[in-house]
Design an enzyme around this catalytic site. Structure first.
Site: not given
Ligand code: NAI
Length: 248
Positions: A189, A156-160, A143, A64, A91
């Protein structure tokens, strides 16, 4: 298989699925050793297994990223095993959407903790070794929402947005040791989350995007690959938007 990441050690958080897993595939295909950090051992093992099935070099740990002691232990273990870390991709990210008036403090804290503090913790632990190596590339997954803002996503916006500011500060702090720090800001995406949206909703979103379509996780991974590669060796502190032109 190409070799742009040959012999490179690449740590990717949140890589058991989604964009992170796609990053692991692309960096693995380019000859890198990808090390996945994600929450649950079973999901990590499964992702590592899938990558190895494809002939890529992979390893993983259940972590984590908000737990700084666990992150420290795992990064120390990675250094013991592989001696260096060349690329860190922060990521992992979560959403807990709500309008400001309804947003609970726990929703605010959870998103800031994972998306922003988690990236800080991983950067702090990994940069210690990159500073000694006098080389490295760190990529933060921001993002387009961190640039544009979005109703219902203040946390979310503040974090990014914070991640983009963290990127610039780290780029300034680490630059003299040839450690580059950049961000990628994806737009809309196609992931598991978005595949379940009704077609008319997707069409409406696509209308606002000059390229008229959603992006793929591989589009995001390709931008990260460029930023991590030698071709980007004079680029630091930047944010590349991978959003089909949504924000300009
Ligand atoms: P997702 O939810 O499919 O994958 C995120 C992964 O992060 C998961 O495997 C989850 O278990 C892991 N995770 C969450 N909290 C965690 C923690 N405390 N420690 C370790 N791992 C943790 O999300 P997705 O869509 O693949 O997004 C990946 C990144 O891209 C994120 O930062 C998201 O904000 C960003 N993003 C995604 C967009 C989209 O359209 N999917 C658009 C813009 C940004």
């Amino acid at each position: 298989m190409s070799d742009r990441m040959k012999d490179k050690i690449i740590v990717i958080t949140g890589a058991a699925r989604g964009i992170g897993y796609s990053l692991a595939e692309v960096f693995g295909r380019e000859g890198g050793k990808v090390i996945i950090l994600d929450l649950f051992q079973e999901a990590v093992d499964n992702a590592v297994y899938q990558l190895k099935q494809k002939g890529y070099s992979a390893d993983g740990y259940a972590v984590n990223i908000t737990d700084s002691q666990v992150v420290e232990t795992v990064i120390t273990q990675i250094i013991t095993n592989y001696e260096r870390i060349d690329v860190l991709i922060n990521n992992a990210g979560i959403t807990k959407d709500n309008l400001i008036l309804r947003m609970k403090e726990e929703e605010w804290d959870a998103v800031i903790n994972v998306n922003l503090k988690g990236a800080f913790i991983c950067t702090q632990k990994v940069s210690r070794y990159m500073l000694k190596q006098k080389s490295g590339s760190i990529i933060n997954m921001a993002s387009v929402i961190g640039v544009m803002g979005n109703a219902g996503q203040a946390n979310y916006a503040a974090s990014k947005g914070g991640l983009i500011a963290l990127t610039k500060s780290c780029a300034k702090e680490f630059g003299s040791r040839q450690i580059r720090v950049n961000a990628v800001a994806p737009g809309f995406i196609q992931t598991e989350m978005t595949t379940h949206l009704p077609a008319d909703v997707v069409a409406k979103y696509a209308e606002a995007i000059p390229l008229n379509k959603m992006g793929t996780p591989e589009d995001v991974a390709n931008a990260c690959l460029f930023l991590a590669s030698k071709e980007a060796e004079y680029i630091t502190g930047q944010t590349i938007l991978v959003d089909g032109g949504l924000f300009m």
